[in-house]
Motif scaffolding. Structure first.
Motif, PDB file in Angstrom:
ATOM      1  N   ALA A 175       0.802  -1.217   0.000  1.00 25.45           N
ATOM      2  CA  ALA A 175       0.000   0.000   0.000  1.00 25.45           C
ATOM      3  C   ALA A 175       0.842   1.277   0.000  1.00 25.45           C
ATOM      4  O   ALA A 175       0.649   2.158  -0.847  1.00 25.45           O
ATOM      5  CB  ALA A 175      -0.934  -0.013   1.200  1.00 25.45           C
ATOM      6  N   ALA A 176       1.775   1.400   0.943  1.00 25.35           N
ATOM      7  CA  ALA A 176       2.529   2.647   1.067  1.00 25.35           C
ATOM      8  C   ALA A 176       3.337   2.936  -0.194  1.00 25.35           C
ATOM      9  O   ALA A 176       3.424   4.088  -0.632  1.00 25.35           O
ATOM     10  CB  ALA A 176       3.453   2.577   2.282  1.00 25.35           C
ATOM     11  N   ASP A 177       3.916   1.894  -0.786  1.00 26.24           N
ATOM     12  CA  ASP A 177       4.714   2.110  -1.988  1.00 26.24           C
ATOM     13  C   ASP A 177       3.841   2.398  -3.197  1.00 26.24           C
ATOM     14  O   ASP A 177       4.237   3.155  -4.095  1.00 26.24           O
ATOM     15  CB  ASP A 177       5.626   0.911  -2.239  1.00 26.24           C
ATOM     16  CG  ASP A 177       6.744   0.822  -1.208  1.00 26.24           C
ATOM     17  OD1 ASP A 177       7.111   1.876  -0.653  1.00 26.24           O
ATOM     18  OD2 ASP A 177       7.234  -0.287  -0.947  1.00 26.24           O
ATOM     19  N   ALA A 178       2.649   1.828  -3.249  1.00 23.69           N
ATOM     20  CA  ALA A 178       1.707   2.182  -4.316  1.00 23.69           C
ATOM     21  C   ALA A 178       1.314   3.652  -4.207  1.00 23.69           C
ATOM     22  O   ALA A 178       1.213   4.363  -5.218  1.00 23.69           O
ATOM     23  CB  ALA A 178       0.469   1.290  -4.251  1.00 23.69           C
ATOM     24  N   LEU A 179       1.115   4.128  -2.983  1.00 18.44           N
ATOM     25  CA  LEU A 179       0.824   5.548  -2.760  1.00 18.44           C
ATOM     26  C   LEU A 179       2.007   6.416  -3.167  1.00 18.44           C
ATOM     27  O   LEU A 179       1.847   7.435  -3.852  1.00 18.44           O
ATOM     28  CB  LEU A 179       0.476   5.786  -1.288  1.00 18.44           C
ATOM     29  CG  LEU A 179      -0.828   5.150  -0.794  1.00 18.44           C
ATOM     30  CD1 LEU A 179      -0.878   5.137   0.732  1.00 18.44           C
ATOM     31  CD2 LEU A 179      -2.043   5.883  -1.351  1.00 18.44           C
ATOM     32  N   LEU A 180       3.206   6.016  -2.777  1.00 18.90           N
ATOM     33  CA  LEU A 180       4.416   6.766  -3.104  1.00 18.90           C
ATOM     34  C   LEU A 180       4.596   6.885  -4.616  1.00 18.90           C
ATOM     35  O   LEU A 180       4.985   7.937  -5.129  1.00 18.90           O
ATOM     36  CB  LEU A 180       5.641   6.079  -2.486  1.00 18.90           C
ATOM     37  CG  LEU A 180       7.020   6.619  -2.870  1.00 18.90           C
ATOM     38  CD1 LEU A 180       7.202   8.063  -2.399  1.00 18.90           C
ATOM     39  CD2 LEU A 180       8.125   5.732  -2.285  1.00 18.90           C
ATOM     40  N   CYS A 181       4.301   5.812  -5.336  1.00 17.27           N
ATOM     41  CA  CYS A 181       4.519   5.779  -6.797  1.00 17.27           C
ATOM     42  C   CYS A 181       3.374   6.408  -7.575  1.00 17.27           C
ATOM     43  O   CYS A 181       3.445   6.474  -8.818  1.00 17.27           O
ATOM     44  CB  CYS A 181       4.735   4.344  -7.255  1.00 17.27           C
ATOM     45  SG  CYS A 181       6.291   3.638  -6.680  1.00 17.27           S
ATOM     46  N   LEU A 221      10.150   1.227  -0.584  1.00 18.28           N
ATOM     47  CA  LEU A 221      10.851   1.876  -1.699  1.00 18.28           C
ATOM     48  C   LEU A 221      11.506   3.198  -1.315  1.00 18.28           C
ATOM     49  O   LEU A 221      12.582   3.523  -1.819  1.00 18.28           O
ATOM     50  CB  LEU A 221       9.886   2.118  -2.864  1.00 18.28           C
ATOM     51  CG  LEU A 221       9.506   0.904  -3.708  1.00 18.28           C
ATOM     52  CD1 LEU A 221       8.583   1.337  -4.841  1.00 18.28           C
ATOM     53  CD2 LEU A 221      10.744   0.215  -4.273  1.00 18.28           C
ATOM     54  N   GLY A 222      10.845   3.955  -0.438  1.00 16.47           N
ATOM     55  CA  GLY A 222      11.398   5.261  -0.067  1.00 16.47           C
ATOM     56  C   GLY A 222      12.815   5.160   0.457  1.00 16.47           C
ATOM     57  O   GLY A 222      13.685   5.978   0.123  1.00 16.47           O
ATOM     58  N   ALA A 223      13.095   4.133   1.265  1.00 13.28           N
ATOM     59  CA  ALA A 223      14.429   3.945   1.834  1.00 13.28           C
ATOM     60  C   ALA A 223      15.462   3.554   0.779  1.00 13.28           C
ATOM     61  O   ALA A 223      16.666   3.700   0.994  1.00 13.28           O
ATOM     62  CB  ALA A 223      14.374   2.873   2.931  1.00 13.28           C
ATOM     63  N   HIS A 224      14.998   3.050  -0.362  1.00 15.57           N
ATOM     64  CA  HIS A 224      15.906   2.605  -1.419  1.00 15.57           C
ATOM     65  C   HIS A 224      16.011   3.601  -2.575  1.00 15.57           C
ATOM     66  O   HIS A 224      16.723   3.342  -3.547  1.00 15.57           O
ATOM     67  CB  HIS A 224      15.420   1.265  -1.995  1.00 15.57           C
ATOM     68  CG  HIS A 224      15.337   0.161  -0.984  1.00 15.57           C
ATOM     69  ND1 HIS A 224      16.305  -0.053  -0.033  1.00 15.57           N
ATOM     70  CD2 HIS A 224      14.389  -0.798  -0.783  1.00 15.57           C
ATOM     71  CE1 HIS A 224      15.964  -1.105   0.713  1.00 15.57           C
ATOM     72  NE2 HIS A 224      14.804  -1.559   0.284  1.00 15.57           N
ATOM     73  N   GLN A 225      15.317   4.725  -2.451  1.00 16.71           N
ATOM     74  CA  GLN A 225      15.201   5.577  -3.643  1.00 16.71           C
ATOM     75  C   GLN A 225      16.546   6.137  -4.104  1.00 16.71           C
ATOM     76  O   GLN A 225      16.743   6.351  -5.306  1.00 16.71           O
ATOM     77  CB  GLN A 225      14.201   6.720  -3.411  1.00 16.71           C
ATOM     78  CG  GLN A 225      13.949   7.497  -4.708  1.00 16.71           C
ATOM     79  CD  GLN A 225      12.647   8.249  -4.716  1.00 16.71           C
ATOM     80  OE1 GLN A 225      11.901   8.265  -3.734  1.00 16.71           O
ATOM     81  NE2 GLN A 225      12.364   8.906  -5.829  1.00 16.71           N
ATOM     82  N   GLU A 226      17.466   6.326  -3.185  1.00 20.14           N
ATOM     83  CA  GLU A 226      18.760   6.901  -3.593  1.00 20.14           C
ATOM     84  C   GLU A 226      19.466   5.983  -4.596  1.00 20.14           C
ATOM     85  O   GLU A 226      19.892   6.424  -5.668  1.00 20.14           O
ATOM     86  CB  GLU A 226      19.648   7.145  -2.367  1.00 20.14           C
ATOM     87  CG  GLU A 226      20.925   7.913  -2.717  1.00 20.14           C
ATOM     88  CD  GLU A 226      21.738   8.290  -1.480  1.00 20.14           C
ATOM     89  OE1 GLU A 226      22.910   8.693  -1.672  1.00 20.14           O
ATOM     90  OE2 GLU A 226      21.221   8.191  -0.353  1.00 20.14           O
TER      91      GLU A 226
END
Length: 358
Positions: A175-181, A221-226
């Protein structure tokens, strides 16, 4: 009613038109007839003042929709010349565009598995709700295909290179990563969905949502975005894989290994399609490009082989042609984007997608 008609239930419940994808044993996979039935329901309700919003849900406990009926595409591509699949995609992509511009709130309950064609009937809607059970993906490269149903449009809009990561690996997000994307708008706990549906039958969407929306559990995903943004910014799939392997992050190495198991041709076409999508403008223009790509895939070896390995024989060991990324030439990729002449999909661009106040 025939079994085909039963595969989509279209009912009016109070002020809500409800579409239920009703093939739970097939994880609600879409057939051509189901696409036609959804479109017909949208036609019926567009000018019906008694229907104030449309909600799409999936029958059963496992998900909204696992995608298109790829077993049918396999049989058609092998023995039918691909005409039935091309006709299915024409109507499916028209439906995707229709959903994006529907003049009434279109609420998608993206609970459980939502993949491929399931993304197409949900993530173009104006109100997209995920739950703690949501598993969202565009896994096409794993069957020798390319993200379609407007998937390259949606993934091209994701922050940084997150969309490129999801398109090439076919990774599933919660859910959170679907929202982020940008694939969803709101998180609602799964156990509150029945109550939400009851409320939507009696009140306007904008009045109902605030009392149901919560903060989603943390994503990944947010933690891996870099490292994702750095690695996937490379110019070619080969360079992306090299950056991932050299990066050092455990997730980067896993992503590289995932990519290297996918169809080399599909990977290169996917990267080209995604990057072209960013400059094409509206969803309709991207769907027209996706139709060219999908049509070309019908006569390429990897789609049939990928479906065989994953769904028909289930040996999970596809033999891709060509077998390596370096063997896929620029001309091989360009063939997927060649104009189709009188077979083109041409979609009129209507009004802008509905602006919603929530």
């Amino acid at each position: 009613m025939s079994g085909h008609e039963d595969a989509v239930l279209a009912t009016v419940e109070g002020r809500m038109g409800r579409i239920t994808l009703n093939r739970p044993r097939a994880l609600n996979a879409l057939t051509h007839e189901m696409v036609r039935r959804i479109a017909a329901a949208l036609d019926d309700w567009e000018h019906d003042p008694a229907v104030e919003s449309v909600v799409i849900t999936g029958a059963g406990e496992r998900g909204l929709c696992a995608g298109g009926d790829i077993r049918g595409i396999y049989e058609d591509a092998r023995g039918g010349g691909g005409d039935a699949s091309a006709a299915f995609w024409r109507d499916e992509y028209r439906l995707n565009a229709r959903i994006a511009r529907y003049p009434k709130p279109y609420v998608a309950l993206m609970d459980g598995i939502v993949m491929g064609g399931g993304v197409g009937v949900s993530a173009h809607g104006s109100v997209r709700i995920v739950t703690e059970r949501s598993r969202v993906a565009m896994p096409e490269t794993g069957i020798g295909f390319v993200p379609d149903v407007g998937g390259t449009y949606l993934l091209a809009l994701a922050p940084g290179q997150l969309g490129t990561h999801l398109a090439l690996t076919g990774a599933t997000v919660g859910a959170a990563d679907a929202l982020l994307c940008g694939l969803a708008d709101h998180f609602v706990p799964a156990d509150r969905l029945p109550e939400l549906l009851k409320a939507l039958a009696t009140r306007a969407v904008a009045d109902v949502l605030p009392s149901f929306v919560c903060e989603a559990p943390p994503g990944e995903l947010g933690a891996h975005q870099e490292w994702i943004d750095h690695c996937y910014a490379a110019d070619t799939v080969e360079a992306i894989v090299n950056r991932l392997l050299e990066n050092g992050a455990p997730g980067a190495k896993a992503a590289a290994e995932s990519i290297l198991a996918k169809s080399p041709t599909a990977l290169k076409v996917t990267l080209a399609a995604l990057r072209a999508a960013r400059g094409l403008g509206p969803l309709e223009a991207v769907l027209e490009q996706e139709y060219r790509v999908s049509y070309a895939a019908l006569s390429a070896p990897d789609l049939v082989e990928g479906i065989r390995a994953q769904v028909i024989d289930k040996d999970r060991t596809p033999q891709w042609t060509p077998t390596t990324l370096t063997e896929v030439t620029d001309d091989d990729v360009a063939r997927f984007f060649a104009p189709l002449g009188d077979r083109e999909l041409t979609l009129a661009t209507g009004d802008s997608p509905q602006e919603v106040p929530w």
